[in-house]
Design a protein around this motif. Sequence first.
Motif, PDB file in Angstrom:
ATOM      1  N   LEU A  29      46.771  39.600  35.799  1.00 28.58           N
ATOM      2  CA  LEU A  29      46.041  40.234  36.890  1.00 28.58           C
ATOM      3  C   LEU A  29      46.100  41.738  36.681  1.00 28.58           C
ATOM      4  O   LEU A  29      46.989  42.245  35.996  1.00 28.58           O
ATOM      5  CB  LEU A  29      46.666  39.873  38.247  1.00 28.58           C
ATOM      6  CG  LEU A  29      46.348  38.470  38.778  1.00 28.58           C
ATOM      7  CD1 LEU A  29      47.038  38.267  40.100  1.00 28.58           C
ATOM      8  CD2 LEU A  29      44.854  38.252  38.932  1.00 28.58           C
ATOM      9  N   TRP A  35      43.413  49.231  41.989  1.00 22.94           N
ATOM     10  CA  TRP A  35      42.731  48.943  43.252  1.00 22.94           C
ATOM     11  C   TRP A  35      43.022  50.068  44.237  1.00 22.94           C
ATOM     12  O   TRP A  35      44.132  50.562  44.328  1.00 22.94           O
ATOM     13  CB  TRP A  35      43.228  47.625  43.859  1.00 22.94           C
ATOM     14  CG  TRP A  35      42.879  46.444  43.050  1.00 22.94           C
ATOM     15  CD1 TRP A  35      43.701  45.729  42.242  1.00 22.94           C
ATOM     16  CD2 TRP A  35      41.602  45.818  42.948  1.00 22.94           C
ATOM     17  NE1 TRP A  35      43.038  44.695  41.654  1.00 22.94           N
ATOM     18  CE2 TRP A  35      41.745  44.730  42.060  1.00 22.94           C
ATOM     19  CE3 TRP A  35      40.334  46.063  43.515  1.00 22.94           C
ATOM     20  CZ2 TRP A  35      40.695  43.885  41.739  1.00 22.94           C
ATOM     21  CZ3 TRP A  35      39.291  45.223  43.187  1.00 22.94           C
ATOM     22  CH2 TRP A  35      39.476  44.157  42.311  1.00 22.94           C
ATOM     23  N   SER A 182      40.701  34.758  38.378  1.00 26.76           N
ATOM     24  CA  SER A 182      39.895  35.955  38.616  1.00 26.76           C
ATOM     25  C   SER A 182      39.147  35.847  39.941  1.00 26.76           C
ATOM     26  O   SER A 182      39.033  36.821  40.691  1.00 26.76           O
ATOM     27  CB  SER A 182      38.897  36.156  37.473  1.00 26.76           C
ATOM     28  OG  SER A 182      39.551  36.476  36.269  1.00 26.76           O
ATOM     29  N   TRP A 183      38.617  34.683  40.216  1.00 27.89           N
ATOM     30  CA  TRP A 183      37.890  34.457  41.471  1.00 27.89           C
ATOM     31  C   TRP A 183      38.785  34.774  42.660  1.00 27.89           C
ATOM     32  O   TRP A 183      38.378  35.429  43.618  1.00 27.89           O
ATOM     33  CB  TRP A 183      37.406  33.008  41.513  1.00 27.89           C
ATOM     34  CG  TRP A 183      36.464  32.677  42.637  1.00 27.89           C
ATOM     35  CD1 TRP A 183      35.923  33.525  43.561  1.00 27.89           C
ATOM     36  CD2 TRP A 183      35.944  31.380  42.961  1.00 27.89           C
ATOM     37  NE1 TRP A 183      35.107  32.850  44.437  1.00 27.89           N
ATOM     38  CE2 TRP A 183      35.100  31.531  44.085  1.00 27.89           C
ATOM     39  CE3 TRP A 183      36.106  30.117  42.402  1.00 27.89           C
ATOM     40  CZ2 TRP A 183      34.435  30.450  44.660  1.00 27.89           C
ATOM     41  CZ3 TRP A 183      35.441  29.040  42.977  1.00 27.89           C
ATOM     42  CH2 TRP A 183      34.618  29.206  44.088  1.00 27.89           C
ATOM     43  N   VAL A 185      41.350  36.764  42.747  1.00 29.86           N
ATOM     44  CA  VAL A 185      41.625  38.203  42.827  1.00 29.86           C
ATOM     45  C   VAL A 185      40.437  38.938  43.439  1.00 29.86           C
ATOM     46  O   VAL A 185      40.593  39.859  44.250  1.00 29.86           O
ATOM     47  CB  VAL A 185      41.941  38.781  41.433  1.00 29.86           C
ATOM     48  CG1 VAL A 185      42.117  40.293  41.511  1.00 29.86           C
ATOM     49  CG2 VAL A 185      43.203  38.149  40.866  1.00 29.86           C
ATOM     50  N   ILE A 186      39.222  38.528  43.069  1.00 32.62           N
ATOM     51  CA  ILE A 186      38.016  39.162  43.607  1.00 32.62           C
ATOM     52  C   ILE A 186      37.928  38.951  45.116  1.00 32.62           C
ATOM     53  O   ILE A 186      37.656  39.874  45.885  1.00 32.62           O
ATOM     54  CB  ILE A 186      36.760  38.590  42.919  1.00 32.62           C
ATOM     55  CG1 ILE A 186      36.758  38.948  41.431  1.00 32.62           C
ATOM     56  CG2 ILE A 186      35.492  39.135  43.576  1.00 32.62           C
ATOM     57  CD1 ILE A 186      35.744  38.158  40.620  1.00 32.62           C
ATOM     58  N   HIS A 189      41.880  40.223  46.876  1.00 35.96           N
ATOM     59  CA  HIS A 189      42.691  41.233  46.195  1.00 35.96           C
ATOM     60  C   HIS A 189      43.613  41.971  47.155  1.00 35.96           C
ATOM     61  O   HIS A 189      44.701  42.415  46.774  1.00 35.96           O
ATOM     62  CB  HIS A 189      41.807  42.216  45.425  1.00 35.96           C
ATOM     63  CG  HIS A 189      40.866  43.005  46.248  1.00 35.96           C
ATOM     64  ND1 HIS A 189      41.226  44.160  46.892  1.00 35.96           N
ATOM     65  CD2 HIS A 189      39.546  42.816  46.544  1.00 35.96           C
ATOM     66  CE1 HIS A 189      40.184  44.647  47.545  1.00 35.96           C
ATOM     67  NE2 HIS A 189      39.152  43.851  47.366  1.00 35.96           N
ATOM     68  N   TYR A 192      46.799  39.945  47.367  1.00 37.30           N
ATOM     69  CA  TYR A 192      47.621  40.151  46.180  1.00 37.30           C
ATOM     70  C   TYR A 192      48.321  41.512  46.248  1.00 37.30           C
ATOM     71  O   TYR A 192      49.500  41.635  45.928  1.00 37.30           O
ATOM     72  CB  TYR A 192      46.759  40.095  44.918  1.00 37.30           C
ATOM     73  CG  TYR A 192      46.491  38.709  44.383  1.00 37.30           C
ATOM     74  CD1 TYR A 192      47.502  37.950  43.824  1.00 37.30           C
ATOM     75  CD2 TYR A 192      45.204  38.161  44.392  1.00 37.30           C
ATOM     76  CE1 TYR A 192      47.263  36.684  43.307  1.00 37.30           C
ATOM     77  CE2 TYR A 192      44.947  36.902  43.878  1.00 37.30           C
ATOM     78  CZ  TYR A 192      45.985  36.165  43.338  1.00 37.30           C
ATOM     79  OH  TYR A 192      45.745  34.923  42.828  1.00 37.30           O
ATOM     80  N   LEU A 198      49.411  42.297  42.267  1.00 43.63           N
ATOM     81  CA  LEU A 198      48.264  42.682  41.449  1.00 43.63           C
ATOM     82  C   LEU A 198      48.705  43.057  40.044  1.00 43.63           C
ATOM     83  O   LEU A 198      47.986  42.839  39.067  1.00 43.63           O
ATOM     84  CB  LEU A 198      47.516  43.860  42.085  1.00 43.63           C
ATOM     85  CG  LEU A 198      46.483  43.499  43.148  1.00 43.63           C
ATOM     86  CD1 LEU A 198      45.836  44.756  43.695  1.00 43.63           C
ATOM     87  CD2 LEU A 198      45.422  42.565  42.592  1.00 43.63           C
ATOM     88  N   ALA A 244      36.440  38.045  34.952  1.00 42.07           N
ATOM     89  CA  ALA A 244      37.462  39.042  34.618  1.00 42.07           C
ATOM     90  C   ALA A 244      36.893  40.455  34.652  1.00 42.07           C
ATOM     91  O   ALA A 244      37.594  41.408  35.010  1.00 42.07           O
ATOM     92  CB  ALA A 244      38.056  38.751  33.243  1.00 42.07           C
ATOM     93  N   VAL A 247      37.313  41.753  38.001  1.00 43.33           N
ATOM     94  CA  VAL A 247      38.704  42.061  38.307  1.00 43.33           C
ATOM     95  C   VAL A 247      39.085  43.433  37.746  1.00 43.33           C
ATOM     96  O   VAL A 247      39.751  44.229  38.398  1.00 43.33           O
ATOM     97  CB  VAL A 247      39.636  40.979  37.730  1.00 43.33           C
ATOM     98  CG1 VAL A 247      41.103  41.388  37.898  1.00 43.33           C
ATOM     99  CG2 VAL A 247      39.391  39.638  38.416  1.00 43.33           C
ATOM    100  N   SER A 255      35.976  46.494  31.139  1.00 46.21           N
ATOM    101  CA  SER A 255      35.069  45.639  31.895  1.00 46.21           C
ATOM    102  C   SER A 255      33.721  45.521  31.185  1.00 46.21           C
ATOM    103  O   SER A 255      33.131  44.433  31.114  1.00 46.21           O
ATOM    104  CB  SER A 255      34.886  46.198  33.307  1.00 46.21           C
ATOM    105  OG  SER A 255      33.997  45.405  34.062  1.00 46.21           O
TER     106      SER A 255
END
Length: 563
Positions: A29, A35, A182-183, A185-186, A189, A192, A198, A244, A247, A255
């Motif tokens: 993660l 973030w 990943s889903w 975390v999106i 978040h 987390y 995170l 990802a 994320v 990215s």
Amino acid sequence: MPSYMSPSSHSETESVKYVHTISEAGRLLPSASQWNSIEIDFNLVPQSSSEYGSLPSRYSKSFEYELIITDKQYFKRFLYISVSVVLLILVLILLVELLPHKHSRHGSSKNLTLAVNQALTFFDAQKSGNYPKNSPVKFRGDSGLQDGNSSTPPVHLVGGFYDSGNNMKFTFPTAYTMTLLSWTVIEYHQKYDDIQELGHVGIAKNDMSCWERPEDMDYERPVSICDSSASDLAGEIVAALSAASLVFKEDKDYSGKLVKSAEKLFEVATKEEPDRQGTYTRSDDACGRESSSFYNSSGHTDELVWGGTWLFFATGNVSYLGYATDAFDAAKSNETSIDNGILYWNNKLTATAILFTRLQFFHDLGYPYENAFGESSEMTDSLMCSYLGQNWDKTPGGLILQRSGNEAQLQFAATASFLSKLYSDYLQVLVRSGVNYILGDNPMKMSYMVGYGEQYPTQVHHRSASIPWDGNHYSCEEGERWFKSKDPNPNVVVGAMVGGPNHFDNFTDERGQPVFTEATISGNAGLVAALIALHHPPRHASHDKNGTHLGLDKTGLFENILF
């Protein structure tokens, strides 16, 4: 997420190939520093717009009273009692304010923060390659450092994650695992971040016949190579790369590389002629023939739709959504009856339907997507109702059985909990029942997540956990002694969710019965997804217009889409 999965470099005229592993160990993660949290000042004490306390009332009058004390002893007793009552009231107020509050809406005393921490720690125990020195798992080390050397030509395949308690690495379930994590975390978040996780979230015959730690492997590690006709594998890798990329959105360079690789792979996979598209485990293809006894794929259209959907979220390019919605009916017709309504490594149709429903709820794009969106909404409604109805068999202890047979049932219960919680908080009771069952609320009084609670499996079907980490090299024959041992594992693989009980809530804690005691990375991904969805809202979660705060990011998934 682990390092991104990308196809090997080829020209556009060459057949794209990719291998059954992840190229690097990488992150699970993103770092918490990636973030930006939004601080909201909650004024717990109401502030008045005007200082009424400083204004005299126009009705105020003064009165005079005369107090006569007839008995000093009674008066002193009265004062002591009055002061004691006042002090008692003050103490009670302080206790109410200072002690941790147990909100009834959470419906459980389970420590979900600890459960998330431990479920993520399981992935540390599965890492291959150069092992991190600061890992919380102390019975693992460097392993698989020659992976890829046996390929012609040699390829760099050091890293990734071992599957289950085996020393093998499978791209198909690993890619699904990364997409699902990943889903979460999106969508969650803030949750987390609130629990400081995170930063955490980064087939040979010998392999099955030899019970040996990955650090001690000295046998050949063959590599299976697939071309772009392995459509399901390509679609799942596209989904993982795309998810990802969202994320790691603040690391624009990384990215961007993830998105570029996903787009290239999706292009070559979807350009294949229909008769060349298929599953990576089809019998006539050496690509996944060795994998077929472990992760045999039943179809490829659901993965291509899944990959196209996530690529749309990653880029905002409606052509990918167009592909996904156009192919949705084909994917639905190809879904096997045994997989209907289930999310796991082999079936992504249910999850895609929920993503389409999410789009319809918050950003209905209308024509030409309305048919697929409407159908998805009906599917999702039907699925949610089925959780509450009698569509599924249940164990006497209340665990929903979504698949018949002796398969590990908890992975299905975990993803059902995640999907239903994500879709609707009105299903709170049902959602929590599955996770609470996993964490110990069951007839066996057994926590099926290792290390959580007072009683959990001690003979996990896991090579690294079952062989002592004492600096000695153990051969296959020596490892067999540990495999057959009736003693608890010398190493506790914290956070591993085992296969779980049978249809009658009975569980056998034996290393030699993997249907009960084996843990998988794809199963644990579903557990993490359910746990973070159920976790208490973050302390600084923003309130929506209805006054609730769920810790759900309503717009994060649509960041790259223009409306």
